[in-house]
Write an enzyme that holds these catalytic residues in place. Structure first.
Site, PDB file in Angstrom:
ATOM      1  N   LYS A 198     -19.832  47.070  13.565  1.00 15.09           N
ATOM      2  CA  LYS A 198     -19.443  46.806  15.037  1.00 15.09           C
ATOM      3  C   LYS A 198     -19.974  45.256  15.026  1.00 15.09           C
ATOM      4  O   LYS A 198     -21.250  44.604  14.808  1.00 15.09           O
ATOM      5  CB  LYS A 198     -20.587  47.436  16.148  1.00 15.09           C
ATOM      6  CG  LYS A 198     -20.284  47.037  17.432  1.00 15.09           C
ATOM      7  CD  LYS A 198     -21.059  48.085  18.234  1.00 15.09           C
ATOM      8  CE  LYS A 198     -20.849  47.568  19.709  1.00 15.09           C
ATOM      9  NZ  LYS A 198     -21.631  48.600  20.565  1.00 15.09           N
ATOM     10  N   LYS A 221     -25.560  39.446  22.276  1.00 17.61           N
ATOM     11  CA  LYS A 221     -26.016  40.674  21.418  1.00 17.61           C
ATOM     12  C   LYS A 221     -25.888  40.094  19.641  1.00 17.61           C
ATOM     13  O   LYS A 221     -25.744  41.202  18.690  1.00 17.61           O
ATOM     14  CB  LYS A 221     -25.095  41.965  21.439  1.00 17.61           C
ATOM     15  CG  LYS A 221     -25.266  42.200  22.903  1.00 17.61           C
ATOM     16  CD  LYS A 221     -24.598  43.767  23.051  1.00 17.61           C
ATOM     17  CE  LYS A 221     -24.872  44.324  24.546  1.00 17.61           C
ATOM     18  NZ  LYS A 221     -24.402  45.729  24.698  1.00 17.61           N
ATOM     19  N   GLU A 237     -23.099  47.412   5.860  1.00 17.86           N
ATOM     20  CA  GLU A 237     -23.321  48.360   7.026  1.00 17.86           C
ATOM     21  C   GLU A 237     -22.686  49.689   6.967  1.00 17.86           C
ATOM     22  O   GLU A 237     -23.279  50.627   7.166  1.00 17.86           O
ATOM     23  CB  GLU A 237     -22.640  47.748   8.177  1.00 17.86           C
ATOM     24  CG  GLU A 237     -23.590  46.553   8.731  1.00 17.86           C
ATOM     25  CD  GLU A 237     -24.950  47.150   9.483  1.00 17.86           C
ATOM     26  OE1 GLU A 237     -25.018  48.271   9.752  1.00 17.86           O
ATOM     27  OE2 GLU A 237     -25.639  46.241  10.011  1.00 17.86           O
ATOM     28  N   LYS A 252     -15.211  48.440  14.818  1.00 10.65           N
ATOM     29  CA  LYS A 252     -15.058  47.826  16.389  1.00 10.65           C
ATOM     30  C   LYS A 252     -15.203  46.567  16.496  1.00 10.65           C
ATOM     31  O   LYS A 252     -16.137  46.016  16.030  1.00 10.65           O
ATOM     32  CB  LYS A 252     -16.257  48.917  16.961  1.00 10.65           C
ATOM     33  CG  LYS A 252     -15.995  48.653  18.497  1.00 10.65           C
ATOM     34  CD  LYS A 252     -17.231  49.374  19.320  1.00 10.65           C
ATOM     35  CE  LYS A 252     -17.144  48.891  20.540  1.00 10.65           C
ATOM     36  NZ  LYS A 252     -18.356  49.405  21.152  1.00 10.65           N
ATOM     37  N   SER A 278     -12.197  47.733  25.055  1.00  7.05           N
ATOM     38  CA  SER A 278     -11.651  47.412  26.442  1.00  7.05           C
ATOM     39  C   SER A 278     -10.808  46.212  26.620  1.00  7.05           C
ATOM     40  O   SER A 278      -9.767  46.005  27.416  1.00  7.05           O
ATOM     41  CB  SER A 278     -12.868  47.357  27.386  1.00  7.05           C
ATOM     42  OG  SER A 278     -13.898  46.292  26.865  1.00  7.05           O
ATOM     43  N   TYR A 317      -8.209  53.631  25.181  1.00  8.74           N
ATOM     44  CA  TYR A 317      -7.814  53.979  26.735  1.00  8.74           C
ATOM     45  C   TYR A 317      -6.681  54.238  27.083  1.00  8.74           C
ATOM     46  O   TYR A 317      -6.469  54.738  28.009  1.00  8.74           O
ATOM     47  CB  TYR A 317      -8.530  52.796  27.197  1.00  8.74           C
ATOM     48  CG  TYR A 317      -9.981  52.446  27.242  1.00  8.74           C
ATOM     49  CD1 TYR A 317     -11.030  53.077  27.857  1.00  8.74           C
ATOM     50  CD2 TYR A 317     -10.291  51.528  26.419  1.00  8.74           C
ATOM     51  CE1 TYR A 317     -12.387  52.791  27.435  1.00  8.74           C
ATOM     52  CE2 TYR A 317     -11.676  51.154  26.047  1.00  8.74           C
ATOM     53  CZ  TYR A 317     -12.558  51.752  26.601  1.00  8.74           C
ATOM     54  OH  TYR A 317     -13.903  51.581  26.255  1.00  8.74           O
TER      55      TYR A 317
HETATM   56  C1  PBG Z   1     -22.449  50.073  24.042  1.00 12.24           C
HETATM   57  C2  PBG Z   1     -20.980  50.011  23.738  1.00 12.24           C
HETATM   58  C3  PBG Z   1     -20.175  48.705  24.070  1.00 12.24           C
HETATM   59  C4  PBG Z   1     -18.951  49.379  23.744  1.00 12.24           C
HETATM   60  C5  PBG Z   1     -18.920  50.712  23.195  1.00 12.24           C
HETATM   61  N1  PBG Z   1     -20.355  51.006  23.183  1.00 12.24           N
HETATM   62  C6  PBG Z   1     -20.388  47.564  24.418  1.00 12.24           C
HETATM   63  C7  PBG Z   1     -21.214  46.601  23.876  1.00 12.24           C
HETATM   64  O1  PBG Z   1     -21.521  46.920  22.644  1.00 12.24           O
HETATM   65  O2  PBG Z   1     -21.630  45.741  24.386  1.00 12.24           O
HETATM   66  C8  PBG Z   1     -17.694  48.696  23.923  1.00 12.24           C
HETATM   67  C9  PBG Z   1     -16.466  49.500  24.145  1.00 12.24           C
HETATM   68  C10 PBG Z   1     -15.318  48.722  24.595  1.00 12.24           C
HETATM   69  O3  PBG Z   1     -15.306  47.583  24.686  1.00 12.24           O
HETATM   70  O4  PBG Z   1     -14.308  49.213  25.242  1.00 12.24           O
HETATM   71  N2  PBG Z   1     -23.236  49.569  22.801  1.00 12.24           N
END
Ligand code: PBG
Length: 328
Positions: A198, A221, A237, A252, A278, A317
């Protein structure tokens, strides 16, 4: 014409029937996991401004959405709560409340539509005042203290009916810790799908608006999510999460990281999932609305790309829209 040696690669592209015969990749409704945002209340849907076509749903409407998904052949949903700000704290303890919004949604859907798989996200960002996935000491995100809370979060989710626990927090050691607690408590059949690779991505912006953590996020983050420049770190990872007991792994975001999907598929012997996040959804939606691209075609092409890259499934989505299209 001899320079062609008889070979004309365009030959099978000439007709729809021959293109169909040699198509290497298929897309089907059973490839999708549909992420849904939930809110308190009844019979209410709130549009997410940065994600045209996506609404936050109250539990009753989430149940209705689950029925629809099931009818279109979508195997699973992923649930994300928009937590009442009054319930957010520094340590995100609402995450471990057996009666929190996501737990109630899990139970309601499990009871009404038992055939659909339910994914629960493990991370503290929907529950913290600072919008981080873990607990903080000063500016630091504490690892082991966070993992302890995450194991309790995973447990209440499994108790509420989650079939798949999906840690998205990127703390070290969380998969092993969650596996141990689940097994100890009789949830040895609960699947762990770890967000293994991620990245610290700009493409999560609309999601953070949807769950209400964007405006509160203090800093970034980068100390836990991965550097977008790195490939080898993804190998480590994924290796680590599998060693700790992850059944499935996730990459992701999706489209900007298809190289990571392909690497994971070739190198590791576990199902690989991608999250078309998203911001990816927003790009296609807004560009489609502006007439710059064809929304339906771009949706289908983007999803097909994940299959071509070796993914077993895709969190998207577009799941319901694409499934309907495929079923027509
Ligand atoms: C939470 C999480 C996130 C997403 C899924 N779980 C956001 C982040 O890590 O800031 C993002 C999903 C998306 O953007 O559709 N940890």
């Amino acid at each position: 014409m001899s320079f062609l040696a008889g070979r004309r690669l365009r030959r099978p592209r000439m007709a729809g029937w021959s293109r169909a015969l040699v198509r290497e990749t298929q897309l089907s409704p059973s490839d999708f996991i549909w992420p849904i945002f939930v809110i308190e209340g009844t019979n209410e849907r709130q549009p997410v401004a940065s994600m045209p076509g996506v609404d936050r749903l109250t539990i009753d409407l989430a149940v209705a959405a689950a029925r629809e998904a099931r009818a279109e052949g979508i195997p699973a949903l992923a649930l994300f709560p928009n937590t009442d700000p009054a319930r957010r704290t520094e340590d995100g303890s609402e995450a471990t409340n057996r009666d929190n919004l996501v737990c109630r949604t899990l139970s309601a859907i499990k009871e009404a539509v038992p055939e659909i798989g339910l994914v629960a996200d493990v991370a503290l960002d929907p529950y913290t005042t600072h919008g981080h996935d873990g607990v903080m000491a000063g500016e630091e995100i504490l690892n082991d203290e966070t993992v302890d809370i995450l194991t309790r979060q995973a447990l209440v989710q499994a108790q509420s009916g989650a079939d798949i626990i999906a840690p998205s927090d990127m703390m070290d050691g969380r998969v092993a810790a969650i596996r141990e607690v689940l097994d100890d408590e009789g949830f040895e059949k609960t699947i762990i799908m770890s967000y293994a690779a991620k990245y610290a991505s700009a493409f999560y912006g609309p999601f953070r608006e949807a769950v209400g953590s964007g405006a509160r996020l203090r800093g970034d983050k980068l100390s836990y999510q991965m550097d977008p420049a790195n490939h080898e770190d993804a190998v480590r990872e994924i290796e680590q999460d599998i060693a700790e007991g992850a059944d499935w792994i996730m990459v992701k975001p999706g489209m900007p990281y298809l190289d990571i999907c392909r690497m994971a598929k070739d190198r590791f012997d576990v199902p690989v999932f991608a999250y078309q996040v998203s911001g990816e959804y927003a790009m296609i939606s807004f560009a489609g609305a502006a007439g710059a691209i064809d929304r339906e075609k771009a949706m289908a092409e983007s999803l097909m790309a994940f299959k071509r890259a070796g993914c077993s499934g895709i969190l998207t989505y577009f799941a319901l829209e694409m499934a309907r299209e495929l079923n027509r």
